[in-house]
Design a protein around this motif. Structure first.
Motif, mmCIF file in Angstrom:
data_model
loop_
_atom_site.group_PDB
_atom_site.id
_atom_site.type_symbol
_atom_site.label_atom_id
_atom_site.label_comp_id
_atom_site.label_asym_id
_atom_site.label_seq_id
_atom_site.Cartn_x
_atom_site.Cartn_y
_atom_site.Cartn_z
ATOM 1 N N ASN A 115 5.663 7.994 -5.103
ATOM 2 C CA ASN A 115 5.523 7.400 -3.780
ATOM 3 C C ASN A 115 5.340 5.887 -3.863
ATOM 4 O OD1 ASN A 115 5.506 10.076 -2.646
ATOM 5 N ND2 ASN A 115 3.395 10.244 -3.331
ATOM 6 N N HIS A 116 6.132 5.168 -3.061
ATOM 7 C CA HIS A 116 6.111 3.712 -3.032
ATOM 8 C C HIS A 116 5.379 3.217 -1.788
ATOM 9 C CE1 HIS A 116 9.067 4.264 -6.117
ATOM 10 N NE2 HIS A 116 9.431 2.991 -6.156
ATOM 11 N N ALA A 117 4.571 2.182 -1.973
ATOM 12 C CA ALA A 117 3.921 1.506 -0.849
ATOM 13 C C ALA A 117 4.447 0.076 -0.790
ATOM 14 C CB ALA A 117 2.407 1.493 -1.031
ATOM 15 N N VAL A 118 5.175 -0.236 0.267
ATOM 16 C CA VAL A 118 5.765 -1.557 0.449
ATOM 17 C C VAL A 118 4.784 -2.428 1.225
ATOM 18 C CG1 VAL A 118 7.677 -2.850 1.478
ATOM 19 C CG2 VAL A 118 8.100 -0.610 0.395
ATOM 20 N N VAL A 119 4.493 -3.612 0.684
ATOM 21 C CA VAL A 119 3.542 -4.523 1.327
ATOM 22 C C VAL A 119 4.282 -5.803 1.718
ATOM 23 C CG1 VAL A 119 1.336 -5.718 1.149
ATOM 24 C CG2 VAL A 119 1.707 -3.576 -0.118
ATOM 25 N N LEU A 120 4.367 -6.052 3.027
ATOM 26 C CA LEU A 120 5.022 -7.257 3.525
ATOM 27 C C LEU A 120 4.003 -8.392 3.686
ATOM 28 C CD1 LEU A 120 7.504 -5.826 6.199
ATOM 29 C CD2 LEU A 120 7.828 -6.147 3.718
ATOM 30 N N GLU A 121 4.513 -9.591 3.886
ATOM 31 C CA GLU A 121 3.646 -10.770 3.938
ATOM 32 C C GLU A 121 2.698 -10.765 5.125
ATOM 33 O OE1 GLU A 121 5.993 -14.366 1.780
ATOM 34 O OE2 GLU A 121 6.932 -13.596 3.612
ATOM 35 N N ASP A 122 3.034 -10.029 6.185
ATOM 36 C CA ASP A 122 2.159 -10.017 7.361
ATOM 37 C C ASP A 122 1.150 -8.870 7.331
ATOM 38 O OD1 ASP A 122 3.915 -7.924 7.735
ATOM 39 O OD2 ASP A 122 4.187 -8.285 9.877
ATOM 40 N N ALA A 123 1.070 -8.126 6.215
ATOM 41 C CA ALA A 123 0.118 -7.018 6.119
ATOM 42 C C ALA A 123 -1.312 -7.547 6.180
ATOM 43 C CB ALA A 123 0.329 -6.256 4.817
ATOM 44 N N VAL A 124 -2.195 -6.758 6.782
ATOM 45 C CA VAL A 124 -3.624 -7.094 6.800
ATOM 46 C C VAL A 124 -4.186 -6.627 5.464
ATOM 47 C CG1 VAL A 124 -5.809 -6.806 8.000
ATOM 48 C CG2 VAL A 124 -3.659 -6.794 9.298
ATOM 49 N N LEU A 125 -4.500 -7.572 4.592
ATOM 50 C CA LEU A 125 -4.720 -7.224 3.194
ATOM 51 C C LEU A 125 -5.983 -6.419 2.917
ATOM 52 C CD1 LEU A 125 -3.443 -10.152 0.956
ATOM 53 C CD2 LEU A 125 -2.421 -7.923 1.415
ATOM 54 N N ALA A 126 -7.076 -6.670 3.602
ATOM 55 C CA ALA A 126 -8.318 -5.954 3.267
ATOM 56 C C ALA A 126 -8.158 -4.438 3.383
ATOM 57 C CB ALA A 126 -9.465 -6.464 4.128
ATOM 58 N N PRO A 127 -7.735 -3.904 4.540
ATOM 59 C CA PRO A 127 -7.551 -2.454 4.602
ATOM 60 C C PRO A 127 -6.378 -1.967 3.767
ATOM 61 C CG PRO A 127 -6.849 -3.469 6.655
ATOM 62 C CD PRO A 127 -7.532 -4.537 5.861
ATOM 63 N N THR A 128 -5.382 -2.824 3.572
ATOM 64 C CA THR A 128 -4.236 -2.447 2.744
ATOM 65 C C THR A 128 -4.667 -2.223 1.298
ATOM 66 O OG1 THR A 128 -2.652 -3.619 4.143
ATOM 67 C CG2 THR A 128 -1.996 -3.205 1.864
ATOM 68 N N ILE A 129 -5.440 -3.167 0.751
ATOM 69 C CA ILE A 129 -5.928 -3.032 -0.628
ATOM 70 C C ILE A 129 -6.786 -1.784 -0.765
ATOM 71 C CG2 ILE A 129 -7.405 -4.067 -2.391
ATOM 72 C CD1 ILE A 129 -4.768 -5.520 -2.047
ATOM 73 N N ASP A 130 -7.713 -1.599 0.165
ATOM 74 C CA ASP A 130 -8.592 -0.432 0.119
ATOM 75 C C ASP A 130 -7.781 0.861 0.185
ATOM 76 O OD1 ASP A 130 -11.370 0.784 0.354
ATOM 77 O OD2 ASP A 130 -10.447 1.528 2.199
ATOM 78 N N GLY A 131 -6.792 0.892 1.066
ATOM 79 C CA GLY A 131 -5.972 2.092 1.217
ATOM 80 C C GLY A 131 -5.153 2.401 -0.016
ATOM 81 N N ILE A 132 -4.552 1.375 -0.619
ATOM 82 C CA ILE A 132 -3.752 1.594 -1.826
ATOM 83 C C ILE A 132 -4.617 2.117 -2.961
ATOM 84 C CG2 ILE A 132 -2.426 0.430 -3.636
ATOM 85 C CD1 ILE A 132 -1.298 -1.403 -1.423
ATOM 86 N N LEU A 133 -5.792 1.527 -3.139
ATOM 87 C CA LEU A 133 -6.680 1.975 -4.216
ATOM 88 C C LEU A 133 -7.087 3.431 -4.029
ATOM 89 C CD1 LEU A 133 -8.939 -1.196 -4.566
ATOM 90 C CD2 LEU A 133 -7.224 -0.401 -6.205
#
Length: 486
Positions: free
Chosen positions: A258-276
Motif C-alpha cells: 500500500n502506497h501513501a502519496v503525500v502532496l505539498e499541501d498536506a497537513v503534516l502533523a496528522p499525516t505523519i502520525d497517520g503514516i506511522l
C-alpha cells in the motif's frame, strides 16, 4: 467444553464436540513477546477434513431449512456473548499474536461489527420479483445457501477475519469448515466455542486445525462447494487456482504494497502520525499497512526527517504494556525474513532509521524496531515485494502525475492513500489510482462491515469481495423462477 489437553495440544471441533486430530505432528503456538510455546496445533490430515465434511453435510440438510429470521436471532445472542467476552478475547489475541491490547480490542470490535451487520440477513437475502414480464408471466429471483463451505484464515487477525466469515456463512444457511492459522488458532477456536454456547446446532460450524495437508484436503474435497481464503500472495494464487480447478467458488484475499502519496499541501502533523500508525501498528503485519510513502520533492526532506523522528520515538514492547506502539513479529523465522530485506535494502537505498537496534533490548521474543528507508526506487525489492513487517520505504516523485504512475506500477492494488487539502487532486486520485480501497487523508482505508473489502491485481483472486452485500452474494446462489398459470 475445553479446547486444550493437559499437554496443551489443541483439538479440532467437529460435529459439536472437541475431538483429537489423527495427525501425528504438531506446530508450536508461541507467545511472540516472550518466545515461549503456549500450545501445540495438530497438523490435521485429509481424514480429519473428511470427518468434518461428513458432520457438516449432515448438519446442512437441517440448517438450510431453518428460516433465515431464526438464524439471525441466534446471531443476536452471539453478538451479546461476544460483547461480554470482548476483553477476554482481546487478551487471548495479544497473547498468541503479540499485537497491542488496544489493537486487539479494535480487532474484536471490527469483528463484532460484522456480526451486527449479519443480523440484517433477512433483508439482505431477499430476492426480486416482477409480476408481468409478459402477458400472464411473472418472474422471481430467490437466494439459497450453497452447501458445505470452507474458510482458511490468516494469523494476523485471528478474531476479525473469522468473524467476517462465520456469521455470514451461518446466517445464509450454509455449513462451514474453518481452518484457522496454525500460528494463532486459539482465539478462533474460542469464537466457535462461544457460538455453540448460545445454541448453534452441532455440525454447522466445524474447525480443523492444520497446515498445507489440511488446506489441500479442503481444496480437493468434492463436497465442499466454496472456499474463502486470506493470506499471502503465493498461497492465495495456489488456493484460487487449485480450488477453481476442482470447480469451487473461490475468493482469495492476497498480499499488498500500500502506497501513501503525500502532496505539498498536506497537513503534516496528522499525516505523519497517520503514516506511522499505519506503517508500524500490528508490527506492520496487516494487508492494509502503509509500506511505501510517495513524497513530492517539495516536502520530501521535511517529511522524511519527521517520519524518522517519529519512528525513533515509537515505544517498542509487549502488547500488554501501556502505551506500546510497536509489538513483536509473529515468529523468529518471519523476523529473519524481514531482516533480509533490511540487509539488502541498506546496500541500495538510504537507511534512515535502523530497527535492528531494538533487538538488543529484547533478548526474548521476536522484536524488531521501526525501520525507514529513503530514496527507494521501483527497481528495488524493498518496493516490489510485500515485507509484512515494520519497514517503511520513501519514494520521491516530482508531482501527482508521477506519484500515480509509480503507485500503479505495483503488482499489488489493495489500498492507496492520498494526503492533500485539494479536492481536485483527491478526485483525480480516486479516478486514476488502481486500488480496491482508497483513502483521502484516511490512514487505513478499511471499509466498515457494510461496505465491500477487496483489492485489485495480485491483491485479490476472485470476483466477489468480502463484507457488505458482496459476502451475501458469495455465500448464496440464485434461482430465477418464471411462472404462468392457466
Amino acid at each position: 467444553m475445553t479446547m486444550v489437553h493437559e499437554k496443551t495440544v489443541l483439538k479440532n471441533f467437529i460435529g459439536g464436540r472437541w475431538v483429537d486430530a489423527e495427525a501425528a505432528g504438531t506446530a508450536p503456538v508461541y507467545n511472540p513477546a516472550t518466545g515461549e510455546v503456549i500450545a501445540e496445533t495438530p497438523l490435521s490430515t485429509a481424514a480429519d477434513v473428511a470427518r468434518a465434511v461428513e458432520a457438516a453435510k449432515a448438519a446442512y440438510e437441517r440448517w438450510r431449512k431453518v428460516p433465515v429470521i431464526k438464524r439471525a436471532r441466534l446471531l443476536y445472542a452471539y453478538l451479546e456473548r461476544l460483547r461480554r467476552e470482548r476483553e477476554a478475547l482481546a487478551r487471548m489475541i495479544t497473547t498468541e499474536h503479540g499485537k497491542s491490547l488496544a489493537d486487539a480490542l479494535a480487532e474484536v470490535d471490527r469483528g463484532i461489527e460484522s456480526v451486527e451487520h449479519a443480523t440484517a440477513a433477512p433483508t439482505l437475502m431477499m430476492g426480486d420479483a416482477l409480476a408481468e414480464v409478459a402477458e400472464g408471466l411473472e418472474q422471481t429471483t430467490y437466494r439459497y445457501p450453497l452447501g458445505v463451505v470452507a474458510s482458511i484464515t490468516p494469523f494476523n487477525f485471528p478474531a476479525m477475519i473469522p468473524l467476517w466469515v462465520i456469521p455470514w456463512a451461518v446466517v445464509t444457511g450454509n455449513a462451514l469448515i474453518l481452518k484457522p492459522s496454525e500460528q494463532t488458532p486459539m482465539t478462533t477456536l474460542r469464537l466457535v466455542e462461544l457460538l455453540h454456547e448460545v445454541g448453534l446446532p452441532d455440525g454447522v460450524v466445524n474447525v480443523v486445525n492444520g497446515a498445507k495437508e489440511a488446506v489441500d484436503a479442503l481444496l480437493a474435497h468434492p463436497d465442499i462447494v466454496a472456499v474463502n481464503f486470506t493470506g499471502s500472495q503465493k498461497t492465495a494464487a495456489y488456493v484460487y487456482e487449485t480450488a477453481a480447478r476442482y470447480g469451487k467458488r473461490v475468493q482469495a484475499f492476497s498480499g499488498a504494497k500500500n502506497h501513501a502519496v503525500v502532496l505539498e499541501d498536506a497537513v503534516l502533523a496528522p499525516t505523519i502520525d497517520g503514516i506511522l500508525r499505519a506503517a508500524f501498528g500490528n508490527g506492520g503485519q496487516r494487508c492494509m499497512a502503509t509500506s511505501v510513502v510517495v513524497a513530492v520533492e517539495g516536502i520530501a526532506d521535511d517529511l522524511v526527517e519527521r517520519l524518522a523522528d517519529g519512528a525513533r520515538k515509537l515505544k517498542v514492547g509487549s502488547g500488554f504494556e501501556e502505551g506500546v506502539e510497536l509489538t513483536p513479529l509473529i515468529r523468529e523465522e518471519h523476523r529473519r525474513r524481514v531482516l533480509s530485506y533490511i540487509e539488502e535494502g541498506e546496500k541500495q537505498a538510504r537507511l534512515v532509521v535502523d530497527g535492528r537496534e531494538a533487538m538488543s533490548r529484547f533478548p526474548r521474543g521476536f522484536y524488531l524496531g521501526a525501520t525507514v528507508f529513503d530514496r527507494v526506487t521501483p527497481e528495488m525489492r524493498l518496493w516490489q515485494e510485500e515485507i509484512f513487517g515494520p519497514v517503511l520505504s520513501v519514494v520521491r516523485v516530482r508531482d501527482l502525475d508521477e506519484a500515480i504512475a509509480v503507485t500503479n506500477r505495483s503488482r499489488y492494488a489493495n489500498g492507496a492513500i492520498l494526503y492533500t487539502q485539494s479536492g481536485k487532486a483527491a478526485r483525480r486520485f480516486r479516478e486514476e489510482i488502481d486500488a480496491g480501497m482508497v483513502g483521502i487523508n484516511v490512514n487505513i482505508p478499511l471499509p466498515v462491515a457494510f461496505f465491500p473489502f477487496g483489492g485489485h491485481k495480485d491483491s485479490f483472486y476472485g470476483v466477489i469481495g468480502e463484507n457488505g452485500k458482496d459476502i451475501v452474494q458469495f455465500f448464496t446462489r440464485k434461482k430465477t423462477v418464471s411462472s404462468r398459470w392457466f
